[in-house]
Design a protein around this motif. Structure first.
Motif, PDB file in Angstrom:
ATOM      1  N   ARG A 174      62.212 -43.930  10.566  1.00 47.65           N
ATOM      2  CA  ARG A 174      62.362 -45.165  11.354  1.00 47.65           C
ATOM      3  C   ARG A 174      63.596 -45.113  12.234  1.00 47.65           C
ATOM      4  O   ARG A 174      63.747 -45.860  13.171  1.00 47.65           O
ATOM      5  CB  ARG A 174      62.463 -46.361  10.413  1.00 47.65           C
ATOM      6  N   SER A 175      64.526 -44.242  11.880  1.00 48.35           N
ATOM      7  CA  SER A 175      65.719 -44.093  12.708  1.00 48.35           C
ATOM      8  C   SER A 175      65.998 -42.606  12.823  1.00 48.35           C
ATOM      9  O   SER A 175      65.397 -41.802  12.126  1.00 48.35           O
ATOM     10  CB  SER A 175      66.918 -44.790  12.048  1.00 48.35           C
ATOM     11  N   SER A 176      66.926 -42.261  13.708  1.00 51.76           N
ATOM     12  CA  SER A 176      67.200 -40.830  13.900  1.00 51.76           C
ATOM     13  C   SER A 176      67.752 -40.201  12.634  1.00 51.76           C
ATOM     14  O   SER A 176      67.574 -39.004  12.393  1.00 51.76           O
ATOM     15  CB  SER A 176      68.171 -40.631  15.068  1.00 51.76           C
ATOM     16  N   SER A 177      68.413 -41.020  11.763  1.00 47.83           N
ATOM     17  CA  SER A 177      68.963 -40.445  10.527  1.00 47.83           C
ATOM     18  C   SER A 177      67.893 -40.338   9.452  1.00 47.83           C
ATOM     19  O   SER A 177      68.060 -39.620   8.474  1.00 47.83           O
ATOM     20  CB  SER A 177      70.120 -41.305  10.012  1.00 47.83           C
ATOM     21  N   GLY A 178      66.780 -41.091   9.607  1.00 44.52           N
ATOM     22  CA  GLY A 178      65.727 -41.045   8.597  1.00 44.52           C
ATOM     23  C   GLY A 178      66.038 -41.871   7.365  1.00 44.52           C
ATOM     24  O   GLY A 178      65.283 -41.852   6.395  1.00 44.52           O
ATOM     25  N   VAL A 179      67.158 -42.621   7.389  1.00 43.33           N
ATOM     26  CA  VAL A 179      67.552 -43.399   6.209  1.00 43.33           C
ATOM     27  C   VAL A 179      66.492 -44.450   5.902  1.00 43.33           C
ATOM     28  O   VAL A 179      66.028 -45.162   6.785  1.00 43.33           O
ATOM     29  CB  VAL A 179      68.935 -44.080   6.434  1.00 43.33           C
ATOM     30  N   GLY A 180      66.086 -44.527   4.625  1.00 42.02           N
ATOM     31  CA  GLY A 180      65.116 -45.532   4.194  1.00 42.02           C
ATOM     32  C   GLY A 180      63.669 -45.125   4.408  1.00 42.02           C
ATOM     33  O   GLY A 180      62.753 -45.849   4.012  1.00 42.02           O
ATOM     34  N   ALA A 181      63.452 -43.985   5.023  1.00 42.14           N
ATOM     35  CA  ALA A 181      62.074 -43.557   5.285  1.00 42.14           C
ATOM     36  C   ALA A 181      61.465 -42.949   4.027  1.00 42.14           C
ATOM     37  O   ALA A 181      62.179 -42.380   3.199  1.00 42.14           O
ATOM     38  CB  ALA A 181      62.071 -42.525   6.409  1.00 42.14           C
ATOM     39  N   PRO A 182      60.130 -43.092   3.871  1.00 40.06           N
ATOM     40  CA  PRO A 182      59.490 -42.439   2.726  1.00 40.06           C
ATOM     41  C   PRO A 182      59.610 -40.922   2.856  1.00 40.06           C
ATOM     42  O   PRO A 182      59.619 -40.392   3.969  1.00 40.06           O
ATOM     43  CB  PRO A 182      58.029 -42.888   2.841  1.00 40.06           C
ATOM     44  N   TYR A 183      59.742 -40.255   1.729  1.00 34.69           N
ATOM     45  CA  TYR A 183      59.917 -38.804   1.798  1.00 34.69           C
ATOM     46  C   TYR A 183      59.115 -38.124   0.688  1.00 34.69           C
ATOM     47  O   TYR A 183      58.728 -38.751  -0.292  1.00 34.69           O
ATOM     48  CB  TYR A 183      61.399 -38.433   1.688  1.00 34.69           C
ATOM     49  N   VAL A 184      58.895 -36.869   0.887  1.00 34.35           N
ATOM     50  CA  VAL A 184      58.315 -36.029  -0.159  1.00 34.35           C
ATOM     51  C   VAL A 184      59.367 -34.966  -0.484  1.00 34.35           C
ATOM     52  O   VAL A 184      60.348 -34.814   0.255  1.00 34.35           O
ATOM     53  CB  VAL A 184      57.011 -35.340   0.304  1.00 34.35           C
ATOM     54  N   THR A 185      59.202 -34.264  -1.598  1.00 37.70           N
ATOM     55  CA  THR A 185      60.118 -33.151  -1.852  1.00 37.70           C
ATOM     56  C   THR A 185      59.364 -31.841  -1.655  1.00 37.70           C
ATOM     57  O   THR A 185      58.173 -31.743  -1.959  1.00 37.70           O
ATOM     58  CB  THR A 185      60.717 -33.200  -3.276  1.00 37.70           C
ATOM     59  N   VAL A 186      60.075 -30.896  -1.109  1.00 36.27           N
ATOM     60  CA  VAL A 186      59.457 -29.578  -0.878  1.00 36.27           C
ATOM     61  C   VAL A 186      60.299 -28.506  -1.582  1.00 36.27           C
ATOM     62  O   VAL A 186      61.537 -28.564  -1.555  1.00 36.27           O
ATOM     63  CB  VAL A 186      59.356 -29.241   0.632  1.00 36.27           C
ATOM     64  N   PRO A 187      59.647 -27.550  -2.252  1.00 35.23           N
ATOM     65  CA  PRO A 187      60.413 -26.483  -2.901  1.00 35.23           C
ATOM     66  C   PRO A 187      61.133 -25.631  -1.872  1.00 35.23           C
ATOM     67  O   PRO A 187      60.534 -25.213  -0.875  1.00 35.23           O
ATOM     68  CB  PRO A 187      59.348 -25.665  -3.639  1.00 35.23           C
ATOM     69  N   THR A 188      62.431 -25.428  -2.079  1.00 34.40           N
ATOM     70  CA  THR A 188      63.262 -24.701  -1.112  1.00 34.40           C
ATOM     71  C   THR A 188      64.119 -23.673  -1.843  1.00 34.40           C
ATOM     72  O   THR A 188      64.736 -23.999  -2.858  1.00 34.40           O
ATOM     73  CB  THR A 188      64.195 -25.702  -0.387  1.00 34.40           C
TER      74      THR A 188
END
Ligand code: 2BA
Length: 112
Positions: free
Chosen positions: A80-94
């Motif tokens: 929702r913002s350039s920082s992505g704060v508060g946006a839904p996320y998934v986790t990816v193996p890294t």
């Protein structure tokens, strides 16, 4: 006596040096840069008796060794913002961590 010289990921430096200190090892950390990727990493120097080297290597492996971490990822379309704060996320193996270790003979050791 041996000198263990280890190049590790910067993100692992605090936990690794703390673990070394708690196990009774003296350690010096140097800020370093990989010659190939030009990324900041951390070099750790530990001077210790020959028979303690395996313990140092165990600590380095446990706290700075190669592993797979789950990292949060926000799809650009969901940010929702350039920082992505508060946006839904998934986790990816890294892939994370990794230690390059040299063990050198010390011909002389002193503290003046
Ligand atoms: P690694 O082999 O895991 O090395 C991570 C970092 O450890 C290196 O960062 C470098 O700072 C140090 N290092 C590794 N081996 C060393 C050695 N024999 N002598 C002194 N320092 C050493 P970078 O140089 O930025 O390399 C990052 C990664 O790029 C390496 O991971 C390796 O996967 C690759 N790489 C490095 N040099 C390469 C080359 N000449 N050709 C192909 N791939 C290379």
């Amino acid at each position: 006596m041996k000198m263990v010289f280890a190049i590790i990921s910067k993100i692992d430096e605090d936990i690794t040096v703390t673990a070394l200190n708690e196990a009774g090892f003296f350690a010096t950390k140097l800020s370093s840069t990989g010659g190939f990727l030009k990324k900041t990493n951390t070099s750790i120097i530990v001077g210790t008796e020959d028979d303690k080297v395996p313990e140092v290597l165990d600590i380095l492996k446990r706290y700075a060794g190669k592993r797979v971490d789950e990292m949060p990822y926000v799809a650009p379309s969901m940010a929702r913002s350039s920082s992505g704060v508060g946006a839904p996320y998934v986790t990816v193996p890294t892939n994370a961590g990794g230690a390059t270790v040299f063990v050198l003979d010390v011909s002389h050791f002193d503290k003046f």
